[in-house]
Design a protein around this motif. Sequence first.
Motif, mmCIF file in Angstrom:
data_model
loop_
_atom_site.group_PDB
_atom_site.id
_atom_site.type_symbol
_atom_site.label_atom_id
_atom_site.label_comp_id
_atom_site.label_asym_id
_atom_site.label_seq_id
_atom_site.Cartn_x
_atom_site.Cartn_y
_atom_site.Cartn_z
ATOM 1 N N VAL B 413 61.476 56.867 -60.951
ATOM 2 C CA VAL B 413 62.422 57.420 -61.822
ATOM 3 C C VAL B 413 61.450 57.443 -63.389
ATOM 4 C CG1 VAL B 413 64.498 57.259 -63.438
ATOM 5 C CG2 VAL B 413 64.662 56.792 -60.780
ATOM 6 N N ALA B 414 61.100 56.287 -63.743
ATOM 7 C CA ALA B 414 60.298 56.247 -64.881
ATOM 8 C C ALA B 414 58.969 57.253 -64.782
ATOM 9 C CB ALA B 414 59.809 54.873 -65.108
ATOM 10 N N VAL B 415 58.315 57.317 -63.732
ATOM 11 C CA VAL B 415 57.283 58.343 -63.510
ATOM 12 C C VAL B 415 57.709 59.596 -63.808
ATOM 13 C CG1 VAL B 415 55.736 59.172 -61.830
ATOM 14 C CG2 VAL B 415 56.224 56.633 -61.783
ATOM 15 N N MET B 416 58.809 59.973 -63.223
ATOM 16 C CA MET B 416 59.231 61.233 -63.474
ATOM 17 C C MET B 416 59.974 61.839 -64.913
ATOM 18 S SD MET B 416 61.168 62.966 -60.029
ATOM 19 C CE MET B 416 61.025 64.435 -61.054
ATOM 20 N N LEU B 417 60.556 60.745 -65.419
ATOM 21 C CA LEU B 417 60.889 60.824 -67.014
ATOM 22 C C LEU B 417 59.734 61.068 -67.817
ATOM 23 C CD1 LEU B 417 63.763 58.364 -67.255
ATOM 24 C CD2 LEU B 417 64.014 60.903 -67.447
ATOM 25 N N ALA B 418 58.620 60.370 -67.379
ATOM 26 C CA ALA B 418 57.437 60.196 -68.298
ATOM 27 C C ALA B 418 56.856 61.604 -68.004
ATOM 28 C CB ALA B 418 56.601 59.030 -67.834
ATOM 29 N N ARG B 419 56.688 62.083 -67.107
ATOM 30 C CA ARG B 419 56.220 63.422 -66.658
ATOM 31 C C ARG B 419 56.849 64.643 -67.386
ATOM 32 N NH1 ARG B 419 53.634 65.494 -61.225
ATOM 33 N NH2 ARG B 419 55.855 65.415 -60.399
ATOM 34 N N ARG B 420 58.246 64.541 -67.393
ATOM 35 C CA ARG B 420 59.108 65.539 -67.946
ATOM 36 C C ARG B 420 58.968 65.600 -69.509
ATOM 37 N NH1 ARG B 420 63.723 67.372 -65.016
ATOM 38 N NH2 ARG B 420 65.042 67.120 -66.750
ATOM 39 N N THR B 421 58.837 64.359 -70.164
ATOM 40 C CA THR B 421 58.831 63.998 -71.446
ATOM 41 C C THR B 421 57.379 64.099 -72.144
ATOM 42 O OG1 THR B 421 58.902 61.990 -71.517
ATOM 43 C CG2 THR B 421 61.009 62.809 -71.461
ATOM 44 N N GLY B 422 56.568 63.932 -71.212
ATOM 45 C CA GLY B 422 55.078 63.678 -71.845
ATOM 46 C C GLY B 422 54.796 62.611 -73.022
ATOM 47 N N ARG B 423 55.882 61.539 -72.439
ATOM 48 C CA ARG B 423 55.810 60.236 -73.282
ATOM 49 C C ARG B 423 55.823 59.147 -72.133
ATOM 50 N NH1 ARG B 423 59.781 61.200 -78.349
ATOM 51 N NH2 ARG B 423 59.135 58.953 -78.782
ATOM 52 N N PRO B 424 55.427 58.024 -72.792
ATOM 53 C CA PRO B 424 55.591 56.919 -71.789
ATOM 54 C C PRO B 424 57.137 56.349 -71.764
ATOM 55 C CG PRO B 424 53.844 56.339 -73.437
ATOM 56 C CD PRO B 424 54.636 57.684 -73.848
ATOM 57 N N VAL B 425 57.419 56.154 -70.644
ATOM 58 C CA VAL B 425 58.872 55.654 -70.463
ATOM 59 C C VAL B 425 59.029 54.260 -69.628
ATOM 60 C CG1 VAL B 425 61.215 55.916 -69.321
ATOM 61 C CG2 VAL B 425 59.693 58.128 -70.244
ATOM 62 N N LYS B 426 59.967 53.533 -70.299
ATOM 63 C CA LYS B 426 60.009 52.133 -69.858
ATOM 64 C C LYS B 426 61.317 51.909 -69.393
ATOM 65 C CE LYS B 426 60.418 48.138 -72.599
ATOM 66 N NZ LYS B 426 59.722 46.947 -73.320
ATOM 67 N N ILE B 427 61.720 51.284 -68.196
ATOM 68 C CA ILE B 427 63.001 50.988 -67.895
ATOM 69 C C ILE B 427 62.989 49.517 -67.519
ATOM 70 C CG2 ILE B 427 64.630 51.503 -65.744
ATOM 71 C CD1 ILE B 427 63.641 54.264 -65.568
ATOM 72 N N VAL B 428 64.117 48.714 -68.027
ATOM 73 C CA VAL B 428 64.180 47.396 -67.629
ATOM 74 C C VAL B 428 65.549 47.342 -67.188
ATOM 75 C CG1 VAL B 428 64.153 45.006 -68.674
ATOM 76 C CG2 VAL B 428 62.448 46.789 -69.624
ATOM 77 N N ASN B 429 65.579 46.726 -66.080
ATOM 78 C CA ASN B 429 67.089 46.483 -65.556
ATOM 79 C C ASN B 429 67.893 45.527 -66.511
ATOM 80 O OD1 ASN B 429 66.751 48.088 -63.421
ATOM 81 N ND2 ASN B 429 66.727 46.532 -61.835
ATOM 82 N N THR B 430 69.187 45.619 -66.558
ATOM 83 C CA THR B 430 70.109 44.608 -66.996
ATOM 84 C C THR B 430 70.311 43.709 -65.759
ATOM 85 O OG1 THR B 430 71.949 45.665 -66.491
ATOM 86 C CG2 THR B 430 71.159 46.138 -68.603
ATOM 87 N N ARG B 431 70.835 42.381 -66.343
ATOM 88 C CA ARG B 431 71.134 41.525 -65.038
ATOM 89 C C ARG B 431 72.051 42.155 -64.087
ATOM 90 N NH1 ARG B 431 68.427 38.343 -62.396
ATOM 91 N NH2 ARG B 431 67.207 38.129 -64.225
ATOM 92 N N GLU B 432 73.185 42.804 -64.748
ATOM 93 C CA GLU B 432 74.158 43.095 -63.554
ATOM 94 C C GLU B 432 73.400 44.473 -62.793
ATOM 95 O OE1 GLU B 432 78.367 44.372 -64.939
ATOM 96 O OE2 GLU B 432 77.541 46.456 -64.806
ATOM 97 N N GLU B 433 72.352 45.183 -63.230
ATOM 98 C CA GLU B 433 71.592 46.102 -62.511
ATOM 99 C C GLU B 433 70.919 45.283 -61.623
ATOM 100 O OE1 GLU B 433 70.075 48.425 -65.838
ATOM 101 O OE2 GLU B 433 70.400 50.150 -64.796
#
Lengths: 274, 913
Positions: B413-433
Amino acid sequence: MTLATEWWAVPGSPEEAWALTERSGGRARFAAGCTQATPRSLVADRHVALVVDLLTIPQLQELRADDDRLTVGAAVSVRDLATSDVVEERAPALTACCRGIGDEVLQRHATIGGNVALRGTHLVELATVLVALGGEVEWYGGEGRERVSCDVLCEPPVKDTLLVAFHIPRARGPWAYRKLIANTPAYGLGAVAVQNDPRHGPRVVVNPGSGLPQRLGRLEDMLAGQPPRETLRPAAVHELEGITFPSDSFGSERYRRHAIGVLMGDALEEVGSS
Amino acid sequence: MSTMRFTLNSELRDVTIEGPESLLLVLRERCGLTGAKPVCEAGHCGGCTVLVDGRPVRSCLTPAARIDGRVVETVEGLAADGPTALQEVLVRDGAFQCGYCASGAVIRLTALFREEPGADEPRIREALSSNLCRCTGYEKLVKAATRLAAGVRPDDHQPRAVGDRVPQLQALAKVTGRQVYTGDMTLPGMLHGKILRAVHAHAQIKSIDATAARELAGVVDVMTFEDVPDTLYNSAFRNPNDSETLRPDERVLNDKARYEGDRIAAVAAETVQIAAAAIELIDVEWEPLPALLTTDAALADDAVEIHEGTSNLAAPVKELRYGDPESAWADAAVTVDATFRLPATQHTNLEPKAVIAEWVQERVTIYATTQVPFHVRTVLAHALGIPESSARIIALDSGGGQGERSDPADEFVAVMLARRTGRPVKIVNTREEQFTSTRVRHAAAVRSRIAAGLDGGLLVRETDATIATGGYATMGYRVMLSLGVRSAALYRVPNIAYHGRVVYTNTPVGGGMRGFGSPQAAFAIESQLDELADHLGIDPIDIRLRNLTRAEDPYLDLGEQWRIRSNKAAEGLQIVRDKSGWDAKRVTLGEPQEDGLLRGIGAAVGSHISTVMPYYRDHGDAFVQLHENGIFVLTTGVPDTGTGSSTVFAQIAAQTLGVAADRVRVSSGDTDLAPYDQGAHSSRTTYVAGGAVRVAAQNLKEKLLEEAALCLEANAADLLLEDGAISVQGHPGTSVTIDRLAHWLRYESDHPQRLAASGSMLPTSVAPPYAVCVAEVAVDPRTGHVAVESIIEAIDCGRPINPMFVEGQLHGAMHMGIGSALCEELHHDADGRLATRSFAEYQLLRAADMPRMETVILDSEEPTGPFGAKGLGEASIVPIAPAIANAFAHATGARPRELPLTPERVLHLLGTL
C-alpha cells in the motif's frame, strides 16, 4: 506550569471549569489523568475544540485529613492514594484498592475522579470501595455544587457534572477488599468490598464486572447481627443470585457469579471473624 | 498554535504545539528524539516512559501543554556524558533483545534507583511491571538491575568470539535510545499513509465514496480497491513450487471484507492526523455476510464461500503416511484419543509494523520491519507487476519478529501511494491495527490418537489437524504441514498417519509464529504421552525416554542423508529431572496442599527445525570483506529482529578470522547490498545464514593467508592466523597483524585490492533442536486461578555461539509459552469483531507475573552446523505450554484439552461450573 491556549484551558476552580464547558457549545472535554481520554484520542476527535484541564484546579488536588473525615479531591492520583500513610490509616480499603490498579506509573496518571467517572462503562474499582466506605461525593453541575451520599455511585454517572471531591469518613472496624482477576493481576473481572463499621453499620458492595457497584442490603443486615461464620458464605451465594452479572469473552455470567461468590464469601468471613 | 518552553535533557527548548497532542508526539516529531517509543499510545506498555520533574510518566498519556516550565529527561539525555552504570550493565548482561522496550525500561529503572538505590529483586520486578517486554521474559533485565543495586562488580572477562557472551552489537544504541527503527525514520517530503480497514468480519462492499476524504485539506491521495492491480497474490510465495499449495487470493487492497481489518482503501496526507481523519471520511456501504469464525462453521455444508468460487478449504488437504498405521492398532495395549484446541494468539511485537516507500527514477526503495527482505521483493514484483530489479528492500533491525514479519502485509500500500504521489510515504500501524490486521498464530483443532504397548513403546499415531488461516491463505499450508511432520520426528513412532486441512475463516490472518505448527502439535502429543504413562503406570519422563529419537535415527522417512546428527533430548530430560526434584515432587505434589492450593509438576519435550529443508528449498549466502583499516565488514540478507543474529554472525566470522567480534561490522537486510538469503525465519538464522558466514569467512581466511605469505615472503601452508595476526609457525617473530596486512594490501603491494569472499550454505540436515521443560504450577480450585511457580528448560541447540543469547531466547520462550498456557488468546464477539484490541484486553505477562526460571544449555554439537550450532528460537517454545498443562493435570487430576487455562476453563475442568 500548564500552557493556556485557545484549545487548552487551565481553570482555577470547578466553577470556572464548568463555565468554560458551558460556553463551548458542547465541544469541550475535561481532561485529568488522560488514561482514557488520551491525548491521541483528543486529537483524533474532530468535535473537540477545547480541553479543560482539571489538574490545574487546586481544590481537585486536595488530599486532607480532618478529625473524622478524609477529603480527597477528584484529581488526586491513584498513586498518591496508594502511597499515602494517612489514607492507609483512615481508609485502608481504599489503599488496598488503589494498589491493585494498573501499575505504579499508570497510577501516577490515573485519578480517583477519572476512575469513578468511568463507572458503568469499564470495570472500575474505586466506586466499589467508596460506596463501601460511605461518605459523600461532591460535584458541580447545572444546579451548582451538590454533595450527596456516595451511594449515588451505584448509578451511572449523571451527565453534565464535574466531580470535585470525595468526603470519606474515618473507617472503623474490619474491612475486606477483593478483586477478581484473570490469570494476570492487571486484568480485573469484578470486585467486592466490605466495611463493617460499628458506628454506621456494615456496608457490603459488589461490582459484578459491569463497573457499577451494588450494595447488598440483606448481607449488610445479616452482618450487623453478628451471624455464625458458617452462615456467611451460603448467604453470599444466595444474595448474589439476585445480581445480574455480565457475560463476555473474558468471563461468562456463570463464572463471574461463582468466582465473585467465592470472593464475597472470603470477604465476609474475614470481616465477620475479625 | 502555541509555544511552550521547557527543559529537555538540560537544554531549554521552545516548542510549538498545535493541539492537545501528547508529550510523546512532541518529543518524536518536534524535538527529533525517538527514544521514547509509540508502542501502544494508550498507557498500557511503558515504552514511552520519560521523566518529568524527575518522576516517571507515560509520555503518551501526558498532554504536551502540561509540560510548559517543566524538566523532561529522556533516555537520550541520560547518556549525554556517556552511558550510565545502569546502561552499561544492561548492555553487558544482555538485558534486552529487540530493544524496543529498552528506553522505557531504562527510564523506569533510573527513576527507581534515584529513589531507592538499594532496591531488591522483588521491588525491581514490581517497578518493571510498568513496562511490557515480549522478548526477554524480563529475566536478564531484572537480574542485571538487581546485581547493579547490590553492588556486584562484573568480572573482567572480555568476550571475543564463538562461545563467549558478546553483547549485542547494537546494545548500547538500544539502551541509549539511539537505535533507529523503521518508524523512527523521516525522509524529506514524506507523506503519512493510513489504511481504511474493514469494520465487518465478512461483508460485501456495495459502494465506496472517498469524495470527502479527497477534499480534506492536507490529503494528497486517496486510493481504493478500484485503483490497485487485479493481480491476486499469496504473501508467503517464495519458490516456484509454492504455487500448488499457497493459493493466491489477496490484492493490495481488497474488494470485500474477509476479516475485520481487511485492507479496503488508503490515504496519503501531510500528517498522520490528517490521514487518520481522512480515513474516517471515506463512506463505505457494507452488506454484511455471515461471519464464519470457526473452522467448523466454515466447513459446514451451508457455509457461504469466503472467496467466491472456491470452497473454504484454503489449501490442498495433506495426507502423510509412514509404516502401516491401520494394522498397528491391533497390537496396542492402550490407546488414547482426544481433540486438543488452541486459539489464535498474537506475536505482540512491541514495535508496530512500519514501512516507508520511496520511488526514485522508476525504482522503489522500501524500508520495512520485515524478517524477509528478499521475499518481500519477490512478492512485491508479482503483486504490482514490476520487475524485481525495480525494488530495493532495506530491512532495518526491528523491534521483534516472532514470525509476524515473515510475509508482507501492508507494505505494498505504501509502495502504491508513493508511486501515485511521487513522494515518500510512511505507514505505521497503531496498536489496534497490530491486533486486528497483522498475522496471528493459527487457531487449531488437533485430534490425536496414539497407541502404545505394555512397555510404553509407541506403536502408532494418527492425527487429524484443522487450522484456521483467517481471511487469506498465506502460509497456512506450510504451518499445517509443519504441524504434521515436526512433532512426528521427535519420537520413534513406526506407524504414522496425518491428515491436515487449512480452512478460511473470517478472523485475522494466520501467519508464521514462533514454533510454526509445532506448539499446536506438541500440546496434543505431550498431553497424550502423560495419559499413556498414567494408563501404563509409567513415569511421564520415563515414557519419553523410552520413545525419544536419538542421534543417527532417521528423520521420518527422508532417508540416510537427512538422518538426525545430534540429539541430546534424553540427556536434557535427565538433567531437568534432577534439577527440578522431579521424582520426589511427583509424589509430594498432586495432593492438596496446606494453603488450599493444588500443586503439580509436569514435563514436556519439543523440537522444531534449523532449516525448512528438505520440504522447501533453503539456502543463504554471505559476503565478507577486509577494509583497508583492518575492519572486516560482513554483509548478509538476514535482518536482526532482536535475537542478536548480527552479533552471532560477527562472532562466527571473528572466530574464523582470528579476531575479536568487535572487529567485525555487520550490514544486514539490504537487497541491493547483500547476497541472497531467505531471511530470519524457521530458526534458520544461525544454522543456515550463520553457516554461510562461516564459509565466507573461511574463504576469506584462505585469501588472507595467501596475501600474508606474499607479505611475509613465507609459505601460506606454514602460516597461523590468531589473535588478529598472521605468523609463521615456529617463527613467532615473523608475523603481520591484520591491520598491517590490510594497509599493505591497499598501499604497498603490487596488486592493491579489497580482499573479499563469499560463502553459501545449502543445508544437508534438518538439524532439529530439542527443548525439554519441567514446570510447577499452583491451582486455586475455588477461583480457577493457575500460577506457574517455577520452570526449567534445557535446550539442545548444538554448540552455543553466544550462551547469553541462548538463555535470552529461552526466557522469551517461557514468557510466550506461559502466556499461551494461561492467558493469551484473541477473542471475538459474535459478529467477528475483535474483542482483544489493546494490551488492556490481551493479557501479556509482566515482570511480577513471571515465575522462577532456570535454563540449561546442553552439551551438544551439530556436525553440519557452523561451529556445531543449530537453531533454537522456535524449539524452545514448543514444550512450555504442554509442560504446564501436564503439571496442571498432575495437580488436579483433570486433563486440559484446550488452552489457555483461564480460570473459567479451569473451573469447568474441575467440575465446579
